[in-house]
Design an enzyme around this catalytic site. Sequence first.
Site, PDB file in Angstrom:
ATOM      1  N   GLU A   1      -4.133  10.695  21.420  1.00 54.30           N
ATOM      2  CA  GLU A   1      -5.206  11.708  21.507  1.00 54.30           C
ATOM      3  C   GLU A   1      -5.233  12.500  20.202  1.00 54.30           C
ATOM      4  O   GLU A   1      -4.270  12.448  19.428  1.00 54.30           O
ATOM      5  CB  GLU A   1      -4.929  12.646  22.688  1.00 54.30           C
ATOM      6  N   PRO A   2      -6.306  13.289  20.012  1.00 48.70           N
ATOM      7  CA  PRO A   2      -6.378  14.047  18.759  1.00 48.70           C
ATOM      8  C   PRO A   2      -5.130  14.900  18.518  1.00 48.70           C
ATOM      9  O   PRO A   2      -4.683  15.043  17.383  1.00 48.70           O
ATOM     10  CB  PRO A   2      -7.628  14.911  18.942  1.00 48.70           C
TER      11      PRO A   2
ATOM     12  N   ALA B   1      -2.101  14.393  20.150  1.00 52.89           N
ATOM     13  CA  ALA B   1      -0.877  13.715  20.633  1.00 52.89           C
ATOM     14  C   ALA B   1      -0.817  12.301  20.060  1.00 52.89           C
ATOM     15  O   ALA B   1      -1.383  11.366  20.627  1.00 52.89           O
ATOM     16  CB  ALA B   1      -0.853  13.675  22.160  1.00 52.89           C
TER      17      ALA B   1
ATOM     18  N   ILE C   1      -8.284   3.748  19.327  1.00 52.52           N
ATOM     19  CA  ILE C   1      -8.019   2.734  20.351  1.00 52.52           C
ATOM     20  C   ILE C   1      -8.442   1.344  19.862  1.00 52.52           C
ATOM     21  O   ILE C   1      -9.639   1.040  19.730  1.00 52.52           O
ATOM     22  CB  ILE C   1      -8.721   3.111  21.691  1.00 52.52           C
TER      23      ILE C   1
ATOM     24  N   ARG D   1      -0.078 -20.428 -12.726  1.00 53.53           N
ATOM     25  CA  ARG D   1      -0.515 -19.524 -13.790  1.00 53.53           C
ATOM     26  C   ARG D   1       0.390 -19.634 -15.018  1.00 53.53           C
ATOM     27  O   ARG D   1       1.611 -19.445 -14.919  1.00 53.53           O
ATOM     28  CB  ARG D   1      -0.482 -18.091 -13.242  1.00 53.53           C
TER      29      ARG D   1
ATOM     30  N   HIS E   1       0.140 -11.373  -9.010  1.00 51.16           N
ATOM     31  CA  HIS E   1      -1.162 -11.996  -9.277  1.00 51.16           C
ATOM     32  C   HIS E   1      -1.880 -11.306 -10.447  1.00 51.16           C
ATOM     33  O   HIS E   1      -2.951 -11.756 -10.853  1.00 51.16           O
ATOM     34  CB  HIS E   1      -2.066 -11.922  -8.041  1.00 51.16           C
TER      35      HIS E   1
ATOM     36  N   GLU F   1       1.586   1.747  16.796  1.00 50.30           N
ATOM     37  CA  GLU F   1       2.650   1.499  17.808  1.00 50.30           C
ATOM     38  C   GLU F   1       3.921   2.280  17.450  1.00 50.30           C
ATOM     39  O   GLU F   1       5.046   1.800  17.625  1.00 50.30           O
ATOM     40  CB  GLU F   1       2.903   0.003  18.014  1.00 50.30           C
TER      41      GLU F   1
END
Length: 384
Positions: A128-129, A131, A158, A269, A339, A364
């Site tokens: 939540e905003p 939590a 979500i 390369r 690269h 998570e």
Amino acid sequence: MLSFDFSEEQLALRETVSRFAREVISPRAIQLDETDEFPHDIVKQMGGLGLLGLPIPEEYGGVGADFISYISAIEEISYASAALGVMLAVHTSVGSFPILYFGTDEQKQAYLPRLASGEWIGAFALTEPSAGSDAGGIRTRAVKQGDEYILNGEKIFITNAREANLFCVFAVTDPTKGKRGVSAFLVERDTPGFTIGPTEKKMGLHGSSTCALTFNDAHIPAASLLGQEGEGFRIAMQLLDGGRIGIAAQAQGIARSALDLTARYVQDRQQFGRPLAQLQAVQMLLADMATRVEAAHWLIYHAAKLKDAGKPCGKEASMAKLFASDGAMSVTTDAVQLHGGYGYIREYHVERLMRDAKVTQIYEGTNQIQRVVIARQLLKETLK
Ligand code: CAA
């Protein structure tokens, strides 16, 4: 790179998923990143292959595969597309397992076959905003009235929200009891009073949706309660124990992809009259990248093996998630570096991998939270 002692069955499944990922998903990876569109056709094919119900028992329409095989599938899908990797991980670990582990017979019959076939997509609504890391501080309220609960509140970040049909939602049923006053509910997408917000524009994982949810006097049947009232926080934590192994596997797919691309690139390369791969400075970086990937591999499958054996795996899951996601960030950053200028160009893939890797250190449970979980468990295990 298959050092873990996989069974023949596990290897066969891994190989099937790997082939599908490379043949069907990889060619679309750049397009997914650029359009940010959910690839319904690919997800349908994943459903057809049984990938959306891999660890769900056959009696509920799943494949009945073990957790190690499921984790392998997340890794192989993420090798080709981290966005589809997280779609699969969230749909299964925290979208379908809640019902398998904590659901009533009716809930299992009603939802698992649809989720396992991929007809329905699952999502998990905890954050939540106010939590995020402090998941026990949620404020969304569920008030029982007769044979219904009425939900009010807001959820954010979500995953799968734009496509999901079923949400595992956490809400406070008894504000006097703190974390023991949190309960879990199964909320269907078309519930009146439940709305799904616009899709967030993210740094990476394009093709995987992230939205806010709003509950405004959303009436859900009392039978949608998952487990008992007050069990919600424990349910969320138990689900996240397994979920974090999935996120570790997602990070590992990203890291392996970056390592493979780089190991090929540096042999191709030419600079200073020879391939980059012949420069020791390049070899040092490559060796460090490969060592991180190998070590993460062992942590991930060790945690998955514990889970398959029904043993506690919270600490090991957090270790795998912490190490594999930090590894993915480091390996993809080095891949871009090796690269050179090409690494900054989309066509070469590694810049996407670097953007995709970042969130694996955040969701998570941030990697700071993983350290809290690891340290608390370590201290519990260590005699004074
Ligand atoms: N299994 C079972 N029970 C558990 C548990 C576990 N793994 N962890 C904690 N519990 C129980 C405790 O035993 C305790 O029970 P009692 O009340 O009976 O004593 C209760 O839960 C409270 O535990 P804590 O006191 O340890 O709780 P805490 O407030 O200190 O929080 C935390 C612990 C680890 C910090 C937790 O809040 C947390 O994990 N935060 C991160 C949240 C998170 O991971 N969010 C992810 C959102 S989902 C997502 O990201 C999906 C996606 O999009 C990819």
